[in-house]
Motif scaffolding. Structure first.
Motif, mmCIF file in Angstrom:
data_model
loop_
_atom_site.group_PDB
_atom_site.id
_atom_site.type_symbol
_atom_site.label_atom_id
_atom_site.label_comp_id
_atom_site.label_asym_id
_atom_site.label_seq_id
_atom_site.Cartn_x
_atom_site.Cartn_y
_atom_site.Cartn_z
ATOM 1 N N PHE A 42 0.847 -1.197 0.000
ATOM 2 C CA PHE A 42 0.000 0.000 0.000
ATOM 3 C C PHE A 42 0.880 1.243 0.000
ATOM 4 O O PHE A 42 1.783 1.374 0.821
ATOM 5 C CB PHE A 42 -0.917 -0.007 1.222
ATOM 6 C CG PHE A 42 -1.887 1.143 1.256
ATOM 7 C CD1 PHE A 42 -2.921 1.222 0.336
ATOM 8 C CD2 PHE A 42 -1.760 2.143 2.194
ATOM 9 C CE1 PHE A 42 -3.822 2.272 0.366
ATOM 10 C CE2 PHE A 42 -2.660 3.196 2.245
ATOM 11 C CZ PHE A 42 -3.686 3.264 1.315
ATOM 12 N N ASP A 43 0.620 2.147 -0.931
ATOM 13 C CA ASP A 43 1.416 3.369 -1.067
ATOM 14 C C ASP A 43 0.484 4.577 -1.110
ATOM 15 O O ASP A 43 -0.044 4.919 -2.160
ATOM 16 C CB ASP A 43 2.264 3.296 -2.328
ATOM 17 C CG ASP A 43 3.201 4.471 -2.506
ATOM 18 O OD1 ASP A 43 3.447 5.203 -1.526
ATOM 19 O OD2 ASP A 43 3.692 4.672 -3.629
ATOM 20 N N ARG A 44 0.230 5.191 0.038
ATOM 21 C CA ARG A 44 -0.591 6.393 0.222
ATOM 22 C C ARG A 44 -2.064 6.212 -0.135
ATOM 23 O O ARG A 44 -2.923 6.473 0.678
ATOM 24 C CB ARG A 44 -0.027 7.580 -0.552
ATOM 25 C CG ARG A 44 1.314 8.042 -0.063
ATOM 26 C CD ARG A 44 1.840 9.226 -0.851
ATOM 27 N NE ARG A 44 1.594 9.191 -2.267
ATOM 28 C CZ ARG A 44 2.360 8.572 -3.157
ATOM 29 N NH1 ARG A 44 3.427 7.930 -2.764
ATOM 30 N NH2 ARG A 44 2.065 8.590 -4.435
ATOM 31 N N ASP A 45 -2.370 5.822 -1.382
ATOM 32 C CA ASP A 45 -3.770 5.722 -1.804
ATOM 33 C C ASP A 45 -4.020 4.560 -2.760
ATOM 34 O O ASP A 45 -5.084 4.449 -3.346
ATOM 35 C CB ASP A 45 -4.243 7.033 -2.434
ATOM 36 C CG ASP A 45 -3.375 7.475 -3.606
ATOM 37 O OD1 ASP A 45 -2.552 6.674 -4.105
ATOM 38 O OD2 ASP A 45 -3.513 8.640 -4.031
ATOM 39 N N HIS A 46 -3.021 3.705 -2.934
ATOM 40 C CA HIS A 46 -3.154 2.586 -3.870
ATOM 41 C C HIS A 46 -2.220 1.449 -3.476
ATOM 42 O O HIS A 46 -1.308 1.633 -2.671
ATOM 43 C CB HIS A 46 -2.833 3.036 -5.298
ATOM 44 C CG HIS A 46 -1.378 3.352 -5.511
ATOM 45 N ND1 HIS A 46 -0.806 4.550 -5.131
ATOM 46 C CD2 HIS A 46 -0.368 2.608 -6.021
ATOM 47 C CE1 HIS A 46 0.483 4.539 -5.428
ATOM 48 N NE2 HIS A 46 0.771 3.367 -5.954
ATOM 49 N N TYR A 47 -2.476 0.297 -4.056
ATOM 50 C CA TYR A 47 -1.550 -0.829 -3.963
ATOM 51 C C TYR A 47 -0.874 -0.985 -5.304
ATOM 52 O O TYR A 47 -1.499 -0.811 -6.360
ATOM 53 C CB TYR A 47 -2.294 -2.143 -3.662
ATOM 54 C CG TYR A 47 -2.630 -2.347 -2.219
ATOM 55 C CD1 TYR A 47 -1.765 -3.041 -1.377
ATOM 56 C CD2 TYR A 47 -3.817 -1.876 -1.693
ATOM 57 C CE1 TYR A 47 -2.080 -3.248 -0.040
ATOM 58 C CE2 TYR A 47 -4.139 -2.070 -0.359
ATOM 59 C CZ TYR A 47 -3.263 -2.759 0.453
ATOM 60 O OH TYR A 47 -3.577 -2.961 1.774
ATOM 61 N N ASP A 48 0.397 -1.330 -5.270
ATOM 62 C CA ASP A 48 1.104 -1.753 -6.468
ATOM 63 C C ASP A 48 1.013 -3.271 -6.495
ATOM 64 O O ASP A 48 1.379 -3.940 -5.523
ATOM 65 C CB ASP A 48 2.568 -1.320 -6.406
ATOM 66 C CG ASP A 48 2.719 0.195 -6.422
ATOM 67 O OD1 ASP A 48 2.012 0.844 -7.217
ATOM 68 O OD2 ASP A 48 3.532 0.719 -5.650
ATOM 69 N N ILE A 49 0.483 -3.807 -7.584
ATOM 70 C CA ILE A 49 0.376 -5.259 -7.688
ATOM 71 C C ILE A 49 1.152 -5.737 -8.913
ATOM 72 O O ILE A 49 1.111 -5.103 -9.968
ATOM 73 C CB ILE A 49 -1.092 -5.752 -7.730
ATOM 74 C CG1 ILE A 49 -1.833 -5.240 -8.961
ATOM 75 C CG2 ILE A 49 -1.825 -5.373 -6.457
ATOM 76 C CD1 ILE A 49 -3.152 -5.945 -9.215
ATOM 77 N N PRO A 50 1.859 -6.857 -8.789
ATOM 78 C CA PRO A 50 2.624 -7.368 -9.926
ATOM 79 C C PRO A 50 1.695 -7.924 -11.002
ATOM 80 O O PRO A 50 0.569 -8.334 -10.712
ATOM 81 C CB PRO A 50 3.492 -8.468 -9.314
ATOM 82 C CG PRO A 50 2.742 -8.914 -8.106
ATOM 83 C CD PRO A 50 1.998 -7.697 -7.604
#
Length: 90
Positions: A42-50
């Motif tokens: 989780f990064d501030r307001d979103h998830y980075d997903i592979p």
């Protein structure tokens, strides 16, 4: 609603998507957990997903949207947390 863009963002030898909610962070966290994405993604307001998790995100019901649509949808929902404000998400 859970939204995801196509995996186009290169980092650490793979491509990544952004996973967001235009309803609430809690909805996003629950969805990410179902997807098997760790909270550290989780990064501030979103998830980075592979990219390997992208098909499952769609299968679980995420709506595919163009990347350019994510920031306006987050702003409209009051969930956008830009980097320059350096605020932590609840």
């Amino acid at each position: 609603m859970i939204l995801v863009d196509e995996p186009r963002w290169p980092a650490r030898g793979r491509l990544w998507s952004h996973l967001v909610s235009d309803v609430a962070y809690e909805e996003l966290h629950v969805f990410a957990e179902m997807l098997g994405v760790p909270r550290r993604g989780f990064d501030r307001d979103h998830y980075d997903i592979p990219e390997s998790r992208f098909p499952m995100a769609l299968w679980l019901g995420a709506t595919l949207v163009p990347s350019r649509d994510l920031p306006p949808r987050l702003r409209a929902a009051g969930l956008r947390r830009p980097k320059h404000l350096n605020r932590r998400a609840p």
